[in-house]
Design a protein around this motif. Structure first.
Motif, PDB file in Angstrom:
ATOM      1  N   ALA A 290      -1.623  -1.669   7.363  1.00 22.90           N
ATOM      2  CA  ALA A 290      -2.660  -2.415   6.658  1.00 22.90           C
ATOM      3  C   ALA A 290      -3.771  -1.448   6.296  1.00 22.90           C
ATOM      4  CB  ALA A 290      -3.201  -3.543   7.527  1.00 22.90           C
ATOM      5  N   SER A 291      -3.922  -1.162   5.031  1.00 16.90           N
ATOM      6  CA  SER A 291      -4.934  -0.231   4.561  1.00 16.90           C
ATOM      7  C   SER A 291      -6.324  -0.827   4.693  1.00 16.90           C
ATOM      8  CB  SER A 291      -4.666   0.122   3.093  1.00 16.90           C
ATOM      9  OG  SER A 291      -5.743   0.828   2.525  1.00 16.90           O
ATOM     10  N   ALA A 292      -7.306   0.051   4.831  1.00 19.84           N
ATOM     11  CA  ALA A 292      -8.704  -0.390   4.832  1.00 19.84           C
ATOM     12  C   ALA A 292      -9.221  -0.641   3.421  1.00 19.84           C
ATOM     13  CB  ALA A 292      -9.583   0.654   5.521  1.00 19.84           C
ATOM     14  N   GLU A 293      -8.423  -0.321   2.405  1.00 21.70           N
ATOM     15  CA  GLU A 293      -8.837  -0.532   1.019  1.00 21.70           C
ATOM     16  C   GLU A 293      -8.937  -2.024   0.708  1.00 21.70           C
ATOM     17  OE1 GLU A 293      -9.683   0.457  -3.111  1.00 21.70           O
ATOM     18  OE2 GLU A 293      -9.994   1.366  -1.142  1.00 21.70           O
ATOM     19  N   THR A 294      -9.999  -2.391   0.008  1.00 18.66           N
ATOM     20  CA  THR A 294     -10.196  -3.779  -0.398  1.00 18.66           C
ATOM     21  C   THR A 294      -8.957  -4.306  -1.115  1.00 18.66           C
ATOM     22  OG1 THR A 294     -12.552  -3.319  -0.690  1.00 18.66           O
ATOM     23  CG2 THR A 294     -11.700  -5.323  -1.722  1.00 18.66           C
ATOM     24  N   GLY A 295      -8.558  -5.503  -0.764  1.00 22.17           N
ATOM     25  CA  GLY A 295      -7.455  -6.140  -1.467  1.00 22.17           C
ATOM     26  C   GLY A 295      -6.098  -5.977  -0.818  1.00 22.17           C
ATOM     27  N   HIS A 296      -5.939  -4.975   0.066  1.00 25.81           N
ATOM     28  CA  HIS A 296      -4.603  -4.729   0.571  1.00 25.81           C
ATOM     29  C   HIS A 296      -4.089  -5.878   1.434  1.00 25.81           C
ATOM     30  CE1 HIS A 296      -1.469  -2.203   2.852  1.00 25.81           C
ATOM     31  NE2 HIS A 296      -0.989  -2.552   1.684  1.00 25.81           N
ATOM     32  N   ARG A 297      -4.928  -6.399   2.292  1.00 20.56           N
ATOM     33  CA  ARG A 297      -4.467  -7.497   3.157  1.00 20.56           C
ATOM     34  C   ARG A 297      -4.071  -8.718   2.333  1.00 20.56           C
ATOM     35  NH1 ARG A 297      -5.676  -6.454   8.510  1.00 20.56           N
ATOM     36  NH2 ARG A 297      -7.049  -4.660   8.807  1.00 20.56           N
ATOM     37  N   LEU A 298      -4.849  -9.004   1.300  1.00 19.92           N
ATOM     38  CA  LEU A 298      -4.511 -10.139   0.446  1.00 19.92           C
ATOM     39  C   LEU A 298      -3.197  -9.893  -0.283  1.00 19.92           C
ATOM     40  CD1 LEU A 298      -5.172 -12.841  -0.836  1.00 19.92           C
ATOM     41  CD2 LEU A 298      -6.612 -11.637  -2.509  1.00 19.92           C
ATOM     42  N   MET A 299      -2.988  -8.678  -0.749  1.00 22.53           N
ATOM     43  CA  MET A 299      -1.728  -8.367  -1.427  1.00 22.53           C
ATOM     44  C   MET A 299      -0.558  -8.517  -0.460  1.00 22.53           C
ATOM     45  SD  MET A 299      -0.902  -5.337  -4.154  1.00 22.53           S
ATOM     46  CE  MET A 299      -1.928  -4.163  -3.316  1.00 22.53           C
ATOM     47  N   LEU A 300      -0.720  -8.061   0.782  1.00 22.68           N
ATOM     48  CA  LEU A 300       0.330  -8.234   1.787  1.00 22.68           C
ATOM     49  C   LEU A 300       0.606  -9.716   2.027  1.00 22.68           C
ATOM     50  CD1 LEU A 300      -0.774  -5.487   4.346  1.00 22.68           C
ATOM     51  CD2 LEU A 300       1.324  -5.465   2.979  1.00 22.68           C
ATOM     52  N   GLN A 301      -0.457 -10.516   2.059  1.00 23.18           N
ATOM     53  CA  GLN A 301      -0.268 -11.959   2.243  1.00 23.18           C
ATOM     54  C   GLN A 301       0.534 -12.556   1.095  1.00 23.18           C
ATOM     55  OE1 GLN A 301      -4.132 -13.790   2.765  1.00 23.18           O
ATOM     56  NE2 GLN A 301      -4.642 -12.453   4.501  1.00 23.18           N
ATOM     57  N   ARG A 302       0.242 -12.115  -0.110  1.00 27.01           N
ATOM     58  CA  ARG A 302       0.967 -12.630  -1.278  1.00 27.01           C
ATOM     59  C   ARG A 302       2.461 -12.293  -1.201  1.00 27.01           C
ATOM     60  NH1 ARG A 302      -3.291 -15.062  -2.169  1.00 27.01           N
ATOM     61  NH2 ARG A 302      -4.423 -15.085  -4.169  1.00 27.01           N
ATOM     62  N   LEU A 303       2.780 -11.200  -0.509  1.00 25.42           N
ATOM     63  CA  LEU A 303       4.170 -10.778  -0.360  1.00 25.42           C
ATOM     64  C   LEU A 303       4.782 -11.251   0.952  1.00 25.42           C
ATOM     65  CD1 LEU A 303       3.859  -7.152  -1.761  1.00 25.42           C
ATOM     66  CD2 LEU A 303       5.061  -9.067  -2.821  1.00 25.42           C
ATOM     67  N   ASP A 304       4.028 -12.061   1.693  1.00 22.57           N
ATOM     68  CA  ASP A 304       4.490 -12.554   3.004  1.00 22.57           C
ATOM     69  C   ASP A 304       4.934 -11.383   3.884  1.00 22.57           C
ATOM     70  OD1 ASP A 304       5.045 -14.410   4.980  1.00 22.57           O
ATOM     71  OD2 ASP A 304       7.109 -14.733   4.303  1.00 22.57           O
ATOM     72  N   ALA A 305       4.079 -10.349   3.921  1.00 27.02           N
ATOM     73  CA  ALA A 305       4.425  -9.113   4.627  1.00 27.02           C
ATOM     74  C   ALA A 305       3.482  -8.886   5.799  1.00 27.02           C
ATOM     75  CB  ALA A 305       4.344  -7.926   3.665  1.00 27.02           C
ATOM     76  N   ARG A 306       4.054  -8.516   6.938  1.00 28.57           N
ATOM     77  CA  ARG A 306       3.280  -8.145   8.113  1.00 28.57           C
ATOM     78  C   ARG A 306       3.444  -6.643   8.324  1.00 28.57           C
ATOM     79  NH1 ARG A 306       5.127 -11.215  13.166  1.00 28.57           N
ATOM     80  NH2 ARG A 306       3.178 -10.386  14.024  1.00 28.57           N
ATOM     81  N   PRO A 307       2.376  -5.866   8.193  1.00 27.47           N
ATOM     82  CA  PRO A 307       2.498  -4.419   8.358  1.00 27.47           C
ATOM     83  C   PRO A 307       2.777  -4.040   9.801  1.00 27.47           C
ATOM     84  CG  PRO A 307       0.196  -5.050   8.149  1.00 27.47           C
ATOM     85  CD  PRO A 307       0.998  -6.290   7.888  1.00 27.47           C
ATOM     86  N   LEU A 308       3.432  -2.903   9.966  1.00 30.18           N
ATOM     87  CA  LEU A 308       3.787  -2.445  11.308  1.00 30.18           C
ATOM     88  C   LEU A 308       2.592  -1.867  12.054  1.00 30.18           C
ATOM     89  CD1 LEU A 308       7.150  -0.670  10.388  1.00 30.18           C
ATOM     90  CD2 LEU A 308       6.873  -2.846  11.597  1.00 30.18           C
ATOM     91  N   LEU A 309       1.644  -1.276  11.324  1.00 26.95           N
ATOM     92  CA  LEU A 309       0.510  -0.593  11.935  1.00 26.95           C
ATOM     93  C   LEU A 309      -0.794  -1.057  11.312  1.00 26.95           C
ATOM     94  CD1 LEU A 309       1.980   3.035  11.824  1.00 26.95           C
ATOM     95  CD2 LEU A 309       1.751   1.636  13.878  1.00 26.95           C
ATOM     96  N   GLU A 310      -1.864  -0.905  12.069  1.00 27.57           N
ATOM     97  CA  GLU A 310      -3.200  -1.196  11.560  1.00 27.57           C
ATOM     98  C   GLU A 310      -4.128  -0.117  12.098  1.00 27.57           C
ATOM     99  OE1 GLU A 310      -6.461  -4.826  11.459  1.00 27.57           O
ATOM    100  OE2 GLU A 310      -4.372  -5.221  11.983  1.00 27.57           O
ATOM    101  N   LEU A 311      -4.402   0.881  11.256  1.00 28.22           N
ATOM    102  CA  LEU A 311      -5.117   2.079  11.701  1.00 28.22           C
ATOM    103  C   LEU A 311      -6.368   2.375  10.872  1.00 28.22           C
ATOM    104  CD1 LEU A 311      -1.939   4.311  12.197  1.00 28.22           C
ATOM    105  CD2 LEU A 311      -3.277   3.206  13.993  1.00 28.22           C
ATOM    106  N   ASP A 312      -6.793   1.428  10.041  1.00 30.55           N
ATOM    107  CA  ASP A 312      -7.977   1.602   9.198  1.00 30.55           C
ATOM    108  C   ASP A 312      -7.868   2.811   8.278  1.00 30.55           C
ATOM    109  OD1 ASP A 312      -9.155  -0.640  10.317  1.00 30.55           O
ATOM    110  OD2 ASP A 312     -10.208   0.493  11.855  1.00 30.55           O
ATOM    111  N   MET A 313      -6.647   3.110   7.838  1.00 31.80           N
ATOM    112  CA  MET A 313      -6.415   4.241   6.941  1.00 31.80           C
ATOM    113  C   MET A 313      -6.494   3.801   5.482  1.00 31.80           C
ATOM    114  SD  MET A 313      -3.185   5.953   8.945  1.00 31.80           S
ATOM    115  CE  MET A 313      -2.796   7.039   7.577  1.00 31.80           C
ATOM    116  N   ARG A 314      -6.857   4.729   4.603  1.00 28.18           N
ATOM    117  CA  ARG A 314      -6.836   4.458   3.155  1.00 28.18           C
ATOM    118  C   ARG A 314      -6.709   5.765   2.392  1.00 28.18           C
ATOM    119  NH1 ARG A 314     -11.847   5.448   1.035  1.00 28.18           N
ATOM    120  NH2 ARG A 314     -13.619   5.513   2.467  1.00 28.18           N
ATOM    121  N   LEU A 315      -5.811   6.625   2.847  1.00 24.58           N
ATOM    122  CA  LEU A 315      -5.664   7.938   2.245  1.00 24.58           C
ATOM    123  C   LEU A 315      -4.634   7.989   1.132  1.00 24.58           C
ATOM    124  CD1 LEU A 315      -6.297  10.954   2.180  1.00 24.58           C
ATOM    125  CD2 LEU A 315      -4.554  11.286   3.935  1.00 24.58           C
TER     126      LEU A 315
END
Length: 349
Positions: A290-315
Motif C-alpha cells: 500500500a503506497s503512501a501516495e494519495t489515491g493508492h488505497r482507493l484504487m486498491l479498493q476499486r480492484l478488491d485488492a489487499r496488499p501484502l505489505l504496508e510500509l509507507d513507501m512511495r518510491l
C-alpha cells in the motif's frame, strides 16, 4: 517467439480453480493450526492456482522496469525535470538504484527498458531498447499518444514479459521510472476506477503546496479536455508509454499463467488499465504494498485488492514489489516443504 495481436493479448483465460479444494486440504493439513499463517496461506493457495500445481515454486523472479517521460511535465506537474529520468535509468543500469539493491537481496533479476524516455539512450549498454517515442505529448493540451502508439506500447510490454518468461522467469514484478508519471496515473485512475480527480492527485516525488496547486490545475485542464472513458481511449488521452507497457506485460504474464507482482500507485494504475481491458487478469495479480501516495488505497479498493505489505513507501522502481518477493517464496515453501501435521502427531506418539 511470435508476437501477440491485441485480440490474443486480451484473451486472458479465467483462472482454473479445479485445484482449490486439494490445495486448501493440503494447507489445512500442514504442521500448524488451520489458518494460523493467515494471509500467507491465502497467498500459497493463489500461487498454486495460478501455477496449476500442488507445489508452487518461485525460483527466477524478474523485475521489469519500464522508463518513460511525460509531456505533462512541461506544464509543471512534477517537482523535478524530465532529465532526472535519464539519470535514474543510468543509475539502474549501473546497479546502484534502490531497486538494484533490493533485487540483490531477494534474488531477482532486473531488466531496464526504454519505453519512451525523452532522450537518445541508444548507446546505453544493458538497456532494452523499446522506445515508442521521446516522451508523450502534453496531455493537458492534446492526447498523450496516438491510438497506434498506445497499442504498440501494450504489445511491446507483452513481448518483453513473454521474453522473460521464455528465459525462465516464474514471477514477473513490474516497476517504472518516469518523472511526471504520477500525474498520468492519477488521470487514468480518475477515469478507470472511477474516482474524483481530487482523490487521485498526490505529491508524487514531492511537491511544495504551490507545486501541488499547479499539478491540480494542470490535471483538471487535462481531464476537462477529453471525456474518454473506454480503457484504450483513456490510455491514449492521458499516457504514458511506461504505464502502457506495464499493462501489456501484466496481460501477457497472466495469459502465460505466471504470477505478477504489482508495485505501488503507478503500477496499480497499469494494473487497473490491464484489468479493465481483460477482467480475468485480476486473478493473476499479487498486489505488493500500500503506497503512501494519495489515491493508492482507493484504487486498491476499486480492484478488491489487499496488499501484502504496508510500509509507507512511495518510491516506484518496483521496490515494493521486490520486498514482497520473500513472502511469495515463503508461501510456496509452505506447500512444498512443511511437514504434515498427521506425521508430526504420529511421531509424537
Amino acid at each position: 517467439m511470435a508476437a501477440l495481436t491485441m485480440t490474443e493479448l486480451l484473451a486472458v483465460p479465467a483462472l482454473d480453480r479445479i485445484l482449490e479444494p486439494t490445495l486448501q486440504k493440503a494447507l489445512d493439513g500442514k504442521a500448524k493450526p488451520p489458518g494460523a499463517l493467515g494471509r500467507i496461506e491465502e497467498l500459497a493457495l493463489t500461487l498454486g492456482l495460478i501455477q496449476g500445481r500442488e507445489r508452487p515454486a518461485v525460483k527466477q523472479p524478474v523485475l521489469l522496469v519500464f522508463a518513460g517521460d511525460h509531456g505533462l511535465t512541461r506544464s509543471g506537474v512534477a517537482a523535478f525535470p524530465s532529465g532526472v529520468t535519464v539519470a535514474m535509468v543510468d543509475t539502474l543500469l549501473a546497479g546502484k538504484a534502490n531497486a538494484n539493491a533490493f533485487a540483490r537481496v531477494v534474488g531477482a533479476e532486473v531488466r531496464v527498458i526504454d519505453a519512451g524516455v525523452a532522450a537518445d539512450l541508444s548507446d546505453r549498454k544493458g538497456l532494452i531498447q523499446s522506445k515508442i517515442a521521446r516522451g508523450t505529448a502534453d496531455a493537458s493540451v492534446e492526447p498523450a499518444m496516438t491510438p497506434q502508439q498506445a497499442e504498440a506500447a501494450l504489445l511491446a510490454g507483452a513481448w518483453l514479459a513473454n521474453e522473460a518468461i521464455a528465459d525462465g522467469a516464474d514471477l514477473i514484478a513490474l516497476g517504472e521510472m518516469g518523472i511526471g508519471n504520477s500525474a498520468s496515473a492519477a488521470l487514468l485512475m480518475h477515469r478507470l476506477a472511477p474516482a474524483s480527480l481530487d482523490d487521485c492527485v498526490g505529491p508524487g516525488a514531492g511537491h511544495s503546496p504551490e507545486g501541488m496547486a499547479q499539478k491540480r490545475v494542470v490535471l483538471a485542464r487535462a481531464a476537462a479536455r477529453s471525456n474518454a472513458a473506454a480503457p484504450m481511449d483513456v490510455l491514449a488521452q492521458f499516457g504514458g508509454f511506461e504505464i502502457a507497457m506495464m499493462a501489456g506485460a501484466l496481460l501477457a504474464t497472466a495469459k502465460a499463467g505466471v504470477p505478477v507482482l504489482v508495485d505501488g500507485f503507478i503500477g496499480t494504475a497499469a494494473a487497473l488499465l490491464a484489468i479493465r481491458l481483460a477482467p480475468a487478469a485480476r486473478d493473476y495479480c499479487l498486489f505488493a504494498h500500500a503506497s503512501a501516495e494519495t489515491g493508492h488505497r482507493l484504487m486498491l479498493q476499486r480492484l478488491d485488492a489487499r496488499p501484502l505489505l504496508e510500509l509507507d513507501m512511495r518510491l516506484g522502481e518496483g521496490t515494493g514489489a521486490l520486498l514482497a518477493v520473500p513472502l511469495v517464496k515463503a508461501a510456496c515453501a509452505l506447500l512444498s516443504e512443511v511437514a504434515e501435521l498427521a506425521d508430526v502427531l504420529e511421531a509424537a506418539g
